[in-house]
Design a protein around this motif. Structure first.
Motif, PDB file in Angstrom:
ATOM      1  N   ARG A  83       0.830  -1.218   0.000  1.00 38.84           N
ATOM      2  CA  ARG A  83       0.000   0.000   0.000  1.00 38.84           C
ATOM      3  C   ARG A  83       0.861   1.264   0.000  1.00 38.84           C
ATOM      4  O   ARG A  83       0.548   2.244  -0.673  1.00 38.84           O
ATOM      5  CB  ARG A  83      -0.938  -0.018   1.204  1.00 38.84           C
ATOM      6  CG  ARG A  83      -2.050  -1.048   1.055  1.00 38.84           C
ATOM      7  CD  ARG A  83      -2.937  -1.099   2.276  1.00 38.84           C
ATOM      8  NE  ARG A  83      -3.928  -2.160   2.114  1.00 38.84           N
ATOM      9  CZ  ARG A  83      -4.243  -3.026   3.057  1.00 38.84           C
ATOM     10  NH1 ARG A  83      -3.672  -2.963   4.254  1.00 38.84           N
ATOM     11  NH2 ARG A  83      -5.134  -3.953   2.824  1.00 38.84           N
ATOM     12  N   ARG A  84       1.961   1.236   0.778  1.00 41.54           N
ATOM     13  CA  ARG A  84       2.878   2.392   0.768  1.00 41.54           C
ATOM     14  C   ARG A  84       3.474   2.583  -0.621  1.00 41.54           C
ATOM     15  O   ARG A  84       3.641   3.707  -1.093  1.00 41.54           O
ATOM     16  CB  ARG A  84       4.003   2.203   1.800  1.00 41.54           C
ATOM     17  CG  ARG A  84       3.593   2.495   3.224  1.00 41.54           C
ATOM     18  CD  ARG A  84       4.789   2.575   4.165  1.00 41.54           C
ATOM     19  NE  ARG A  84       5.620   1.369   4.151  1.00 41.54           N
ATOM     20  CZ  ARG A  84       5.402   0.296   4.926  1.00 41.54           C
ATOM     21  NH1 ARG A  84       4.394   0.282   5.773  1.00 41.54           N
ATOM     22  NH2 ARG A  84       6.189  -0.742   4.854  1.00 41.54           N
ATOM     23  N   TRP A  85       3.802   1.520  -1.280  1.00 44.45           N
ATOM     24  CA  TRP A  85       4.374   1.593  -2.622  1.00 44.45           C
ATOM     25  C   TRP A  85       3.348   2.170  -3.607  1.00 44.45           C
ATOM     26  O   TRP A  85       3.693   2.973  -4.467  1.00 44.45           O
ATOM     27  CB  TRP A  85       4.814   0.185  -3.042  1.00 44.45           C
ATOM     28  CG  TRP A  85       5.380   0.085  -4.418  1.00 44.45           C
ATOM     29  CD1 TRP A  85       6.616   0.479  -4.838  1.00 44.45           C
ATOM     30  CD2 TRP A  85       4.727  -0.451  -5.568  1.00 44.45           C
ATOM     31  NE1 TRP A  85       6.786   0.215  -6.155  1.00 44.45           N
ATOM     32  CE2 TRP A  85       5.622  -0.367  -6.644  1.00 44.45           C
ATOM     33  CE3 TRP A  85       3.479  -1.001  -5.795  1.00 44.45           C
ATOM     34  CZ2 TRP A  85       5.323  -0.808  -7.927  1.00 44.45           C
ATOM     35  CZ3 TRP A  85       3.167  -1.444  -7.075  1.00 44.45           C
ATOM     36  CH2 TRP A  85       4.098  -1.338  -8.115  1.00 44.45           C
ATOM     37  N   LEU A  86       2.068   1.752  -3.472  1.00 41.15           N
ATOM     38  CA  LEU A  86       1.027   2.292  -4.355  1.00 41.15           C
ATOM     39  C   LEU A  86       0.798   3.779  -4.105  1.00 41.15           C
ATOM     40  O   LEU A  86       0.646   4.562  -5.049  1.00 41.15           O
ATOM     41  CB  LEU A  86      -0.294   1.536  -4.142  1.00 41.15           C
ATOM     42  CG  LEU A  86      -0.450   0.197  -4.840  1.00 41.15           C
ATOM     43  CD1 LEU A  86      -1.783  -0.442  -4.470  1.00 41.15           C
ATOM     44  CD2 LEU A  86      -0.343   0.350  -6.336  1.00 41.15           C
ATOM     45  N   VAL A  87       0.781   4.189  -2.837  1.00 43.74           N
ATOM     46  CA  VAL A  87       0.540   5.597  -2.497  1.00 43.74           C
ATOM     47  C   VAL A  87       1.689   6.461  -2.995  1.00 43.74           C
ATOM     48  O   VAL A  87       1.491   7.601  -3.425  1.00 43.74           O
ATOM     49  CB  VAL A  87       0.326   5.747  -0.979  1.00 43.74           C
ATOM     50  CG1 VAL A  87       0.319   7.211  -0.561  1.00 43.74           C
ATOM     51  CG2 VAL A  87      -0.968   5.081  -0.567  1.00 43.74           C
ATOM     52  N   ALA A  88       2.895   5.949  -3.013  1.00 43.29           N
ATOM     53  CA  ALA A  88       4.071   6.697  -3.467  1.00 43.29           C
ATOM     54  C   ALA A  88       4.168   6.688  -4.989  1.00 43.29           C
ATOM     55  O   ALA A  88       5.215   7.045  -5.546  1.00 43.29           O
ATOM     56  CB  ALA A  88       5.325   6.111  -2.853  1.00 43.29           C
ATOM     57  N   ASP A  89       3.099   6.318  -5.687  1.00 40.71           N
ATOM     58  CA  ASP A  89       3.019   6.334  -7.148  1.00 40.71           C
ATOM     59  C   ASP A  89       3.987   5.342  -7.785  1.00 40.71           C
ATOM     60  O   ASP A  89       4.637   5.632  -8.773  1.00 40.71           O
ATOM     61  CB  ASP A  89       3.241   7.741  -7.690  1.00 40.71           C
ATOM     62  CG  ASP A  89       2.676   7.906  -9.099  1.00 40.71           C
ATOM     63  OD1 ASP A  89       1.749   7.134  -9.454  1.00 40.71           O
ATOM     64  OD2 ASP A  89       3.155   8.782  -9.823  1.00 40.71           O
ATOM     65  N   ARG A  90       4.125   4.188  -7.185  1.00 37.61           N
ATOM     66  CA  ARG A  90       4.878   3.052  -7.725  1.00 37.61           C
ATOM     67  C   ARG A  90       6.308   3.413  -8.119  1.00 37.61           C
ATOM     68  O   ARG A  90       6.701   3.289  -9.284  1.00 37.61           O
ATOM     69  CB  ARG A  90       4.155   2.457  -8.917  1.00 37.61           C
ATOM     70  CG  ARG A  90       2.773   1.987  -8.586  1.00 37.61           C
ATOM     71  CD  ARG A  90       2.111   1.391  -9.802  1.00 37.61           C
ATOM     72  NE  ARG A  90       0.743   1.030  -9.464  1.00 37.61           N
ATOM     73  CZ  ARG A  90      -0.258   1.052 -10.297  1.00 37.61           C
ATOM     74  NH1 ARG A  90      -0.080   1.412 -11.541  1.00 37.61           N
ATOM     75  NH2 ARG A  90      -1.459   0.716  -9.914  1.00 37.61           N
ATOM     76  N   PRO A  91       7.112   3.835  -7.183  1.00 37.51           N
ATOM     77  CA  PRO A  91       8.512   4.147  -7.529  1.00 37.51           C
ATOM     78  C   PRO A  91       9.279   2.872  -7.866  1.00 37.51           C
ATOM     79  O   PRO A  91       8.871   1.770  -7.526  1.00 37.51           O
ATOM     80  CB  PRO A  91       9.045   4.792  -6.255  1.00 37.51           C
ATOM     81  CG  PRO A  91       8.221   4.228  -5.171  1.00 37.51           C
ATOM     82  CD  PRO A  91       6.870   4.012  -5.760  1.00 37.51           C
ATOM     83  N   HIS A  92      10.424   3.060  -8.529  1.00 35.74           N
ATOM     84  CA  HIS A  92      11.271   1.931  -8.890  1.00 35.74           C
ATOM     85  C   HIS A  92      11.758   1.246  -7.618  1.00 35.74           C
ATOM     86  O   HIS A  92      12.275   1.874  -6.705  1.00 35.74           O
ATOM     87  CB  HIS A  92      12.471   2.405  -9.731  1.00 35.74           C
ATOM     88  CG  HIS A  92      13.413   1.280 -10.075  1.00 35.74           C
ATOM     89  ND1 HIS A  92      13.061   0.294 -10.956  1.00 35.74           N
ATOM     90  CD2 HIS A  92      14.659   1.000  -9.645  1.00 35.74           C
ATOM     91  CE1 HIS A  92      14.073  -0.558 -11.070  1.00 35.74           C
ATOM     92  NE2 HIS A  92      15.054  -0.145 -10.283  1.00 35.74           N
TER      93      HIS A  92
END
Length: 108
Positions: A83-92
């Motif tokens: 969820r954190r990764w999705l909220v951060a706009d899917r960074p590399h």
């Protein structure tokens, strides 16, 4: 043993044909050569019937045990990280996964 009686012959006949022959040979004073009994090896039925199927597990083996389900806290931690990764706009992602499905060079 010198004389045979009818009772002796009747008893030998009741035992079987080979007994009559042995009785007559003994009465004549000849040695009795008893043939060795044939010992047949019992046929052991095999539970292992091999029928080849392409892609099947080899005979005598089984599939691996299923992977146990991960514990609840581990699942919650993975969901929170996703969820954190999705909220951060899917960074590399900077992770290096050795799985060949994730990275083409992961199997090296």
């Amino acid at each position: 043993m010198t004389e045979l009686t009818p009772e002796d012959i009747a008893a030998a006949r009741a035992e079987g044909e080979g007994e009559v022959v042995a009785l007559l040979l003994l009465a004549a004073g000849l040695p009795v050569n008893v043939p060795k009994q044939r010992v047949s090896k019992p046929a052991v039925p095999s539970d292992n019937v091999h029928i080849s199927h392409p892609g099947a597990w080899p005979t005598g083996t089984s599939r691996p045990a299923p992977v146990p389900a991960p514990p609840g806290p581990q699942i919650e931690a993975a969901l929170a990280d996703y969820r954190r990764w999705l909220v951060a706009d899917r960074p590399h992602a900077s992770t290096n996964c050795p799985c060949p499905g994730c990275t083409p060079e992961g199997s090296r």
